[in-house]
Design a protein around this motif. Structure first.
Motif, PDB file in Angstrom:
ATOM      1  N   ILE A 258     -21.605 -21.252 -35.292  1.00 18.83           N
ATOM      2  CA  ILE A 258     -21.620 -21.467 -34.240  1.00 18.83           C
ATOM      3  C   ILE A 258     -19.601 -20.777 -33.823  1.00 18.83           C
ATOM      4  N   ASP A 259     -19.588 -19.995 -32.816  1.00 19.87           N
ATOM      5  CA  ASP A 259     -17.842 -19.276 -32.464  1.00 19.87           C
ATOM      6  C   ASP A 259     -17.526 -19.357 -33.699  1.00 19.87           C
TER       7      ASP A 259
ATOM      8  N   SER B  76     -22.674 -18.301 -29.403  1.00 17.81           N
ATOM      9  CA  SER B  76     -22.074 -17.991 -28.966  1.00 17.81           C
ATOM     10  C   SER B  76     -21.571 -19.371 -27.700  1.00 17.81           C
ATOM     11  N   SER B  77     -20.790 -19.930 -27.725  1.00 17.37           N
ATOM     12  CA  SER B  77     -20.701 -21.219 -27.241  1.00 17.37           C
ATOM     13  C   SER B  77     -21.178 -21.052 -25.697  1.00 17.37           C
ATOM     14  N   LYS B  78     -20.390 -19.729 -25.709  1.00 21.31           N
ATOM     15  CA  LYS B  78     -19.922 -19.165 -23.487  1.00 21.31           C
ATOM     16  C   LYS B  78     -21.520 -19.033 -23.335  1.00 21.31           C
TER      17      LYS B  78
ATOM     18  N   ASP C 141     -19.185 -34.189 -24.897  1.00 23.64           N
ATOM     19  CA  ASP C 141     -18.980 -32.674 -24.747  1.00 23.64           C
ATOM     20  C   ASP C 141     -20.490 -31.302 -24.842  1.00 23.64           C
TER      21      ASP C 141
ATOM     22  N   ILE D 173     -21.754 -28.583 -25.010  1.00 16.22           N
ATOM     23  CA  ILE D 173     -22.020 -28.017 -26.406  1.00 16.22           C
ATOM     24  C   ILE D 173     -23.011 -29.169 -27.506  1.00 16.22           C
TER      25      ILE D 173
ATOM     26  N   LEU E  26     -24.480 -19.907 -24.829  1.00 18.86           N
ATOM     27  CA  LEU E  26     -25.348 -21.228 -25.409  1.00 18.86           C
ATOM     28  C   LEU E  26     -24.858 -22.127 -23.170  1.00 18.86           C
ATOM     29  N   LEU E  27     -23.734 -21.150 -23.287  1.00 20.36           N
ATOM     30  CA  LEU E  27     -23.572 -22.582 -21.811  1.00 20.36           C
ATOM     31  C   LEU E  27     -24.538 -22.459 -20.396  1.00 20.36           C
TER      32      LEU E  27
END
Lengths: 321, 321
Positions: free
Chosen positions: A306-307, A235-237, A257, A259, A239-240
């Motif tokens: 991813i997502d 999940s990019s959320k 970006d 990500i 990952l951030l």
């Protein structure tokens, strides 16, 4: 001639080695593994060239640190304890000051990781070449490859090395002046620090040993290493949350970006692992070494996402023309 | 700039490594030695460059054999059993045929020595560079350095590599034609064979283990290795007994002193050892592996002598300008 990649070379090697001997794990993980009585030995080797592996801005001391860190990091990836290291050197000319600083950097890192340098070989070479081979010991070697349902976690943070290399690239291309380069260095000290003085996660690897079911270190970028785990959903959320503030700020300023930075940041030497025991890991890292790790996704049945979108295999791969 | 030798470089390294950790033997023997339970691990590393370590006449297969032989030979020098080896490679371009033969040569030698290749690293390099690191195991590591009164012995024979390199030199300097070169190769097959396909003395090292008190392998020439034993007295008459007939004949024909050839023949990979148990050694080598070793002198109280005359320290030493 056809372009040949590192993966082709490794395949040629794997296909033509017929004598496998009596090893627990041969070519194909961060380390090879031998069983000796009730103990496992882990062995890894890394060859580094001045022109391709060491950014110009590294001091000789930092070059010395780096060869030890990069090699020992593979021992950490097996959650093993470093026993010792040997370093072979190709030296083009021997400038005493350079050699002295190089050795001091090696010695500094060896002490930091409790991994003595015990031997080596010195030769003339056309450029500076360092080849480190480290040996580790463990009762329980941890391999790559997670199990379905496990959480995927990363130690500390990722993305800084990518940004530092962007700063370097801007300088090399003349996009920024020498002065701006040093200003940026001052403005983003931790970004530059992670490039010039990365750290192998020795204590973390040892602490993680009994809580994880797979582990590797991030040397060629998260994107490439994720595929060694197996099938995953990131999940990019989440990952951030492992991308530190300075990277977010830097990416915002230079239209990168974050990500992309996180997925393609190599030589981070953070540990990427899978586990069902997140809470134990939070606790043991915090209490034993003021360390941390965060979840970024899960091992799933099938696919690389991813997502919800498919992620393509990638990361740093050498090639020859 | 001042000329700096390999010995200066090693001294700079030795003087500036302050962290020694918990090793039985660090820098300064054929291998480093760790104790692990009741077993000793021996570790050695060798870096080789196409331009300096591999004569042009070596096939890619022989280059592959050589990196394994040279590295494993240091394990033999400790009278230990090879456990496994890792090989890092710098490849300038990848010609598939070359790579395939190189790997096959590596595989062949690994099988021959029962020493599996378990890992490596591949990189682009400006020339072909191979770095082998081997691990051995033993209950009784045998170091360099003999005791006063012991006999000094050598396995099989020495001198051939020196002669083979003389033949190569004559070709390179244009002293002999290409045809004569191949004629000489045919006339002295065993001389050329020892240059292109030397053998590491794995079985001999293991058999010698309980009968010798010191051992090393002859990689930089007998002359240099003798000084690692300590003080010695060599007899040229005895020494000539380990110089094979073809070498004697070749030396006679090309006006080379066979003693000089024997003392300065490098990469022989024969074992040089000291013992008080010559007769047991003759017997065990003969009965167990049809092998042989001969006495060439004795360890004495003081001095370095050949036929009563002082011998100067020498042999192959790298240097940088």
């Amino acid at each position: 001639m056809m372009k040949i990649t590192e993966l082709d070379v490794i395949k040629t090697i794997m296909d033509n080695i017929t004598y496998r001997g009596d090893v627990v794990k041969g070519i194909g993980d961060d380390c090879a593994v031998f069983k000796l009585g009730n103990t496992y030995l882990t062995v890894t080797t890394d060859m580094m060239f001045r022109s391709t592996h060491f950014p110009d801005i590294l001091t000789p001391f930092q070059i010395g640190m780096r060869v030890i860190t990069a090699t020992v990091s593979d021992i950490c990836a097996m959650c093993a304890r470093p026993l010792g290291i040997v370093v072979s050197m190709g030296l083009p000319t021997v400038e005493r000051g350079f050699l002295l600083e190089l050795i001091k950097g090696i010695d500094y890192a060896c002490r930091k990781y409790s991994c003595p340098i015990v031997g080596g070989d010195t030769n003339r070479g056309k450029e500076l070449i360092l080849c480190g081979t480290a040996i580790g010991v463990t009762d329980n070697p941890v391999y790559r490859g997670g199990k379905v349902g496990e959480d995927i976690m990363v130690t500390y943070d990722i993305g800084r090395v990518y940004c530092a290399l962007e700063i370097l690239k801007m300088k090399e291309k003349g996009v920024i002046s020498r002065k701006t380069f040093y200003d940026l260095w001052e403005e983003y000290p931790n970004i530059m620090k992670k490039l010039v003085e990365p750290i192998a996660r020795v204590r973390e690897g040892l602490l993680l040993n009994k809580y994880v079911s797979s582990c590797c270190d991030i040397s060629d970028g998260l994107k490439k290493e994720l595929f060694y785990i197996g099938n995953f959903e990131i999940s990019s959320k989440k990952l951030l949350r492992v991308v530190p503030k300075d990277v977010i700020e830097f990416c915002d300023r230079f239209q990168i970006d974050p990500i992309h930075a996180a997925l393609n940041s190599g030589e981070e030497f953070e540990l990427l692992f899978t586990t069902k025991r997140c809470d134990d890991i939070f606790e043991v890292l915090r209490s034993e070494c003021e360390g941390e790790a965060k979840k970024i996704g899960k091992v799933i049945e099938e696919g690389y996402y991813i997502d919800g979108e498919e992620l393509e295999f990638g990361g740093y791969i050498h090639s020859w023309e």
